[in-house]
Design an enzyme around this catalytic site. Structure first.
Site, PDB file in Angstrom:
ATOM      1  N   ASP A  92       0.525 -22.499   5.068  1.00 29.20           N
ATOM      2  CA  ASP A  92       0.051 -21.443   4.333  1.00 29.20           C
ATOM      3  C   ASP A  92      -1.514 -20.881   4.494  1.00 29.20           C
ATOM      4  O   ASP A  92      -2.326 -21.761   4.522  1.00 29.20           O
ATOM      5  CB  ASP A  92       0.495 -21.267   2.803  1.00 29.20           C
ATOM      6  CG  ASP A  92       0.598 -19.968   2.280  1.00 29.20           C
ATOM      7  OD1 ASP A  92       0.708 -18.923   2.749  1.00 29.20           O
ATOM      8  OD2 ASP A  92       0.551 -19.835   1.015  1.00 29.20           O
ATOM      9  N   HIS A  93      -1.854 -19.708   4.515  1.00 31.86           N
ATOM     10  CA  HIS A  93      -3.042 -19.116   4.975  1.00 31.86           C
ATOM     11  C   HIS A  93      -3.994 -19.848   5.556  1.00 31.86           C
ATOM     12  O   HIS A  93      -5.172 -20.673   5.206  1.00 31.86           O
ATOM     13  CB  HIS A  93      -3.532 -19.088   3.268  1.00 31.86           C
ATOM     14  CG  HIS A  93      -3.082 -17.897   2.551  1.00 31.86           C
ATOM     15  ND1 HIS A  93      -3.572 -16.695   2.946  1.00 31.86           N
ATOM     16  CD2 HIS A  93      -2.128 -17.831   1.621  1.00 31.86           C
ATOM     17  CE1 HIS A  93      -2.841 -15.813   1.877  1.00 31.86           C
ATOM     18  NE2 HIS A  93      -2.026 -16.476   1.372  1.00 31.86           N
ATOM     19  N   ASP A 114      -3.771 -16.109   8.657  1.00 30.04           N
ATOM     20  CA  ASP A 114      -4.711 -15.325   7.775  1.00 30.04           C
ATOM     21  C   ASP A 114      -6.100 -14.793   8.455  1.00 30.04           C
ATOM     22  O   ASP A 114      -7.016 -15.421   8.248  1.00 30.04           O
ATOM     23  CB  ASP A 114      -4.668 -15.942   6.376  1.00 30.04           C
ATOM     24  CG  ASP A 114      -5.268 -14.792   5.452  1.00 30.04           C
ATOM     25  OD1 ASP A 114      -5.855 -13.776   5.830  1.00 30.04           O
ATOM     26  OD2 ASP A 114      -5.730 -15.292   4.505  1.00 30.04           O
ATOM     27  N   GLU A 144      -0.549 -11.314   7.605  1.00 25.74           N
ATOM     28  CA  GLU A 144      -1.050 -10.519   6.365  1.00 25.74           C
ATOM     29  C   GLU A 144      -1.379  -9.254   6.827  1.00 25.74           C
ATOM     30  O   GLU A 144      -2.400  -9.253   7.637  1.00 25.74           O
ATOM     31  CB  GLU A 144      -1.548 -11.387   5.601  1.00 25.74           C
ATOM     32  CG  GLU A 144      -2.083 -10.758   4.160  1.00 25.74           C
ATOM     33  CD  GLU A 144      -2.621 -11.634   3.285  1.00 25.74           C
ATOM     34  OE1 GLU A 144      -2.545 -12.621   2.913  1.00 25.74           O
ATOM     35  OE2 GLU A 144      -3.776 -11.141   2.782  1.00 25.74           O
ATOM     36  N   HIS A 190      -3.458 -12.115  -5.107  1.00 30.23           N
ATOM     37  CA  HIS A 190      -3.637 -13.524  -5.504  1.00 30.23           C
ATOM     38  C   HIS A 190      -4.182 -13.877  -6.649  1.00 30.23           C
ATOM     39  O   HIS A 190      -5.272 -13.239  -6.892  1.00 30.23           O
ATOM     40  CB  HIS A 190      -4.178 -14.319  -4.492  1.00 30.23           C
ATOM     41  CG  HIS A 190      -3.412 -14.448  -3.033  1.00 30.23           C
ATOM     42  ND1 HIS A 190      -3.802 -13.863  -2.011  1.00 30.23           N
ATOM     43  CD2 HIS A 190      -2.143 -15.029  -2.776  1.00 30.23           C
ATOM     44  CE1 HIS A 190      -2.835 -14.016  -0.914  1.00 30.23           C
ATOM     45  NE2 HIS A 190      -1.891 -14.879  -1.458  1.00 30.23           N
ATOM     46  N   GLY A 191      -3.687 -14.697  -7.470  1.00 28.30           N
ATOM     47  CA  GLY A 191      -4.613 -15.125  -8.860  1.00 28.30           C
ATOM     48  C   GLY A 191      -4.094 -13.962  -9.841  1.00 28.30           C
ATOM     49  O   GLY A 191      -3.187 -13.372  -9.917  1.00 28.30           O
ATOM     50  N   HIS A 223       3.600 -12.282  -1.158  1.00 29.34           N
ATOM     51  CA  HIS A 223       2.487 -13.171  -1.573  1.00 29.34           C
ATOM     52  C   HIS A 223       2.229 -12.673  -3.221  1.00 29.34           C
ATOM     53  O   HIS A 223       2.522 -11.621  -3.500  1.00 29.34           O
ATOM     54  CB  HIS A 223       1.306 -13.375  -0.779  1.00 29.34           C
ATOM     55  CG  HIS A 223       1.402 -14.003   0.439  1.00 29.34           C
ATOM     56  ND1 HIS A 223       0.680 -15.184   1.055  1.00 29.34           N
ATOM     57  CD2 HIS A 223       2.401 -13.680   1.476  1.00 29.34           C
ATOM     58  CE1 HIS A 223       0.938 -15.488   1.990  1.00 29.34           C
ATOM     59  NE2 HIS A 223       2.203 -14.693   2.387  1.00 29.34           N
ATOM     60  N   GLY A 224       1.320 -13.514  -3.696  1.00 30.98           N
ATOM     61  CA  GLY A 224       0.619 -12.966  -4.864  1.00 30.98           C
ATOM     62  C   GLY A 224       1.538 -13.033  -6.019  1.00 30.98           C
ATOM     63  O   GLY A 224       1.460 -11.880  -6.830  1.00 30.98           O
ATOM     64  N   ASN A 248       3.966 -20.752  -6.354  1.00 32.61           N
ATOM     65  CA  ASN A 248       2.763 -21.880  -6.478  1.00 32.61           C
ATOM     66  C   ASN A 248       2.680 -22.101  -7.809  1.00 32.61           C
ATOM     67  O   ASN A 248       3.182 -23.406  -8.580  1.00 32.61           O
ATOM     68  CB  ASN A 248       1.654 -21.206  -5.982  1.00 32.61           C
ATOM     69  CG  ASN A 248       0.386 -22.232  -5.686  1.00 32.61           C
ATOM     70  OD1 ASN A 248       0.622 -23.275  -6.407  1.00 32.61           O
ATOM     71  ND2 ASN A 248      -0.691 -22.272  -4.772  1.00 32.61           N
TER      72      ASN A 248
HETATM   73 ZN   LIG Z   1      -0.747 -16.043  -0.065  1.00 31.32          ZN
END
Ligand SMILES: [Zn+2]
Length: 297
Positions: A92-93, A114, A144, A190-191, A223-224, A248
């Site tokens: 990932d990433h 990414d 992405e 993200h986050g 994602h996210g 995650n």
């Molecule tokens: Zn991601």
């Protein structure tokens, strides 16, 4: 602009991530891609997938390539490929060029390149180049578009507009790079989310447009997915064509909560088994939510 029908490269039929997501497209469900940081995560992912007879993907970050080293990657790959259900190992990433080259020499089934923080033209060039290299190794590539960025330390994202993927540009990006999986930015970050969360920011009409303009062979990735995400919202994105959900915090929060609650009072075996079970419980809930339970070929 019309839908891009011509796909520039031959489909990688023998690639595991491709097979898993291709079956998901045909079956109209999504597959859980569990971010893992240790052996617990990898083994709990396998156990959850096998329990529900579901295909699943394990993702690790480039950090693991450095911190754990190549032997860990080989262990993960062997464990996943030996599972009773279809499973694959995804990186990932991968933001650094040197890491991408390193990863191409390791037994990953797929890699997310990414380069979305670079200039869009550079992103196209770099991803296209890596797709070519990966093809020779039987590895598939996710990229992405737009910037799925998170607010730092909980500070709300100021300019959400600048982050959204333009559907026409996404179709062009896919055609020019030959990328197999695309993670669009439809307001997912993200986050932590600004107030209102995913329900307020995920633009389903944008996702529908991206799907309608993308070649049929490309699989869309979310994602996210920072909890809490409304279950109904998740189901809607699956209906609109999301085939891989990167997860995650969903499974790590209960894992860590168990450890926190029992550290100092439990011996190692109890801590291991209890946290593992907490991780698996959430993993199984996610698999069911995405509709991939019972879908192992
Ligand atoms: Zn991601």
């Amino acid at each position: 602009m019309t839908k891009t029908e011509e796909y520039p490269y031959k489909y990688p039929h023998n690639n595991r991530t491709w097979q898993i997501l291709d079956a998901a497209e045909k079956g109209g469900y999504a597959v859980a891609a569990f971010n893992c940081y240790n052996t617990d995560g990898i083994l709990a992912s396998i156990r959850a997938a096998e329990t529900l007879n579901a295909p699943a993907i394990v993702e690790i970050f480039p950090w693991s390539m450095h911190f754990h080293g190549p032997e860990f990657i080989k262990f993960a790959s062997e464990a996943l490929h030996a599972a009773k259900v279809p499973m694959s190992l995804h990186l990932d990433h991968c933001t650094l060029e040197a890491d991408v080259y390193k990863a191409l020499e390791l037994p990953f089934d797929s890699i997310m390149v990414d380069a979305s923080s670079q200039d869009p033209e550079e992103n196209v060039k770099f991803v296209g180049h890596i797709v070519e290299l990966a093809k020779a190794r039987g590895i598939t590539i996710e990229a992405e578009m737009g910037r799925i960025q998170g607010g730092e330390d909980g500070v709300p994202v100021v300019d959400m507009e600048a982050l959204y993927t333009e559907p026409e540009l996404a179709a062009d990006f896919i055609a020019r790079t030959g990328v197999h999986f695309l993670a669009p930015s439809i307001g997912n970050v993200h986050g932590p989310y600004p107030p209102g969360g995913p329900t307020k920011f995920w633009q389903l009409d944008r996702l529908a447009k991206i799907k309608s303009l993308s070649p049929d062979s490309v699989r869309l990735v979310m994602h996210g997915v920072t909890p809490p995400v409304d279950d109904e919202l998740v189901r809607k994105t699956v209906e609109l064509g999301i085939r891989k959900f990167n997860l995650n915090k969903s499974q790590h929060d209960p894992y860590i909560d168990f450890l926190k609650a029992n550290l100092g009072t439990m011996e190692m075996i109890g801590l291991q088994e209890g946290s593992f079970k907490a991780w698996m419980g959430e993993a199984e809930r996610c698999i069911k939510l995405l509709g991939s339970d019972g879908k192992a070929l």
